[in-house]
Design an enzyme around this catalytic site. Sequence first.
Site, PDB file in Angstrom:
ATOM      1  N   LYS A 204       0.806  -1.231   0.000  1.00 32.82           N
ATOM      2  CA  LYS A 204       0.000   0.000   0.000  1.00 32.82           C
ATOM      3  C   LYS A 204       0.836   1.276   0.000  1.00 32.82           C
ATOM      4  CE  LYS A 204      -4.461  -1.682   1.485  1.00 32.82           C
ATOM      5  NZ  LYS A 204      -5.483  -1.798   2.531  1.00 32.82           N
ATOM      6  N   ARG A 238      -3.656  -9.750   5.397  1.00 33.96           N
ATOM      7  CA  ARG A 238      -4.057  -9.836   3.991  1.00 33.96           C
ATOM      8  C   ARG A 238      -2.890  -9.365   3.124  1.00 33.96           C
ATOM      9  NH1 ARG A 238      -6.160  -6.386   0.240  1.00 33.96           N
ATOM     10  NH2 ARG A 238      -7.793  -7.159  -1.127  1.00 33.96           N
TER      11      ARG A 238
HETATM   12  C1  7PJ Z   1      -8.285  -4.153   2.036  1.00 37.21           C
HETATM   13  C2  7PJ Z   1      -9.374  -4.914   1.632  1.00 37.21           C
HETATM   14  C3  7PJ Z   1      -7.971  -4.093   3.433  1.00 37.21           C
HETATM   15  C4  7PJ Z   1      -9.839  -5.573   3.790  1.00 37.21           C
HETATM   16  C5  7PJ Z   1      -8.468  -3.949  -0.088  1.00 37.21           C
HETATM   17  C6  7PJ Z   1      -5.468  -3.088  -1.655  1.00 37.21           C
HETATM   18  C7  7PJ Z   1      -6.764  -2.402  -1.707  1.00 37.21           C
HETATM   19  N1  7PJ Z   1     -10.151  -5.621   2.490  1.00 37.21           N
HETATM   20  N2  7PJ Z   1      -9.480  -4.765   0.288  1.00 37.21           N
HETATM   21  N3  7PJ Z   1      -8.787  -4.827   4.264  1.00 37.21           N
HETATM   22  N4  7PJ Z   1      -7.719  -3.579   0.951  1.00 37.21           N
HETATM   23  N5  7PJ Z   1     -10.581  -6.248   4.675  1.00 37.21           N
HETATM   24  O1  7PJ Z   1      -5.340  -4.293  -1.445  1.00 37.21           O
HETATM   25  O2  7PJ Z   1      -4.446  -2.337  -1.852  1.00 37.21           O
HETATM   26  O3  7PJ Z   1      -7.036  -3.438   3.903  1.00 37.21           O
HETATM   27  S1  7PJ Z   1      -8.204  -3.472  -1.741  1.00 37.21           S
END
Ligand code: 7PJ
Length: 260
Positions: A204, A238
């Site tokens: 990010k 994640r």
């Molecule tokens: C996240 C997400 C996060 C959860 C994305 C990216 C953007 N879902 N979906 N938490 N980020 N729960 O992966 O850069 O931080 S999309």
Amino acid sequence: MGVINTTPDSFSDGGKFDTLDKAFAQAQQMIASGADILDVGGESTRPGSEAVDEKQELARTIPLIKAIRQLSDIPISIDTNKSAVMRAAVDAGANMINSIWALQLDDSLQVAVELNVPVCLMHMQGTPDTMQHNPDYQDVVKEVFDFLQGRIDAARAAGIASHNIIVDPGFGFGKTLEHNLLLLRSLPEFRKLGVQLLVGMSRKGMIGAILDKPADQRLYGSLSVAVMAAMLGADIVRVHDVAETVDALAMVRAVGQVAS
Ligand code: 7PJ
């Protein structure tokens, strides 16, 4: 949790099978690398992104979920805000709902109750298209905490059991670099919510801002924050780089298990 991106990149001009094949190969690789959960998303929610039409989102995610489910019993999370996609995904074999809107849109909370699967409730200030314009908080940790507490209460009241609730402070979703760093440092505070904690910082902007590197050169920064998050109490991390993160977190786990 490995992130499976099904949004077509600029090189493949809408070749649906091309995208599905690539996503499936990515899923296979993540499973082989030791992922515990796969997060399948068909709508980009990066800052400045626009909403995707439901048909398109279904076409991107459902065949992939079915294909992964034929190969493996790995838990599959569907990253969506549309209740029709939630239903179709769970019907196709998904076991979890990841909602960056914390199930606040339309009938999504009610549908999640019906589907009876774990849900991830994430904090976001604003909406994906405008959230990074001017993030503003008096006390970011308290405001994110209170929001998540409110959504836990709403989910419980609707009939979702506490053990099926996961919360996420939403790194990069309506937050400045300072806000993100403060939230990471304050992660232990969020343990007080009494439910599982998920974090997503992989590749990010907060990493890019510190290292001054583009997204494809943020692996070491991503590993560093994944390790910190695990040490500060995150249950689920994640990430895009599963094999590398699995090794890093194995080291964290080993240290945590040493008898004192
Ligand atoms: C996240 C997400 C996060 C959860 C994305 C990216 C953007 N879902 N979906 N938490 N980020 N729960 O992966 O850069 O931080 S999309």
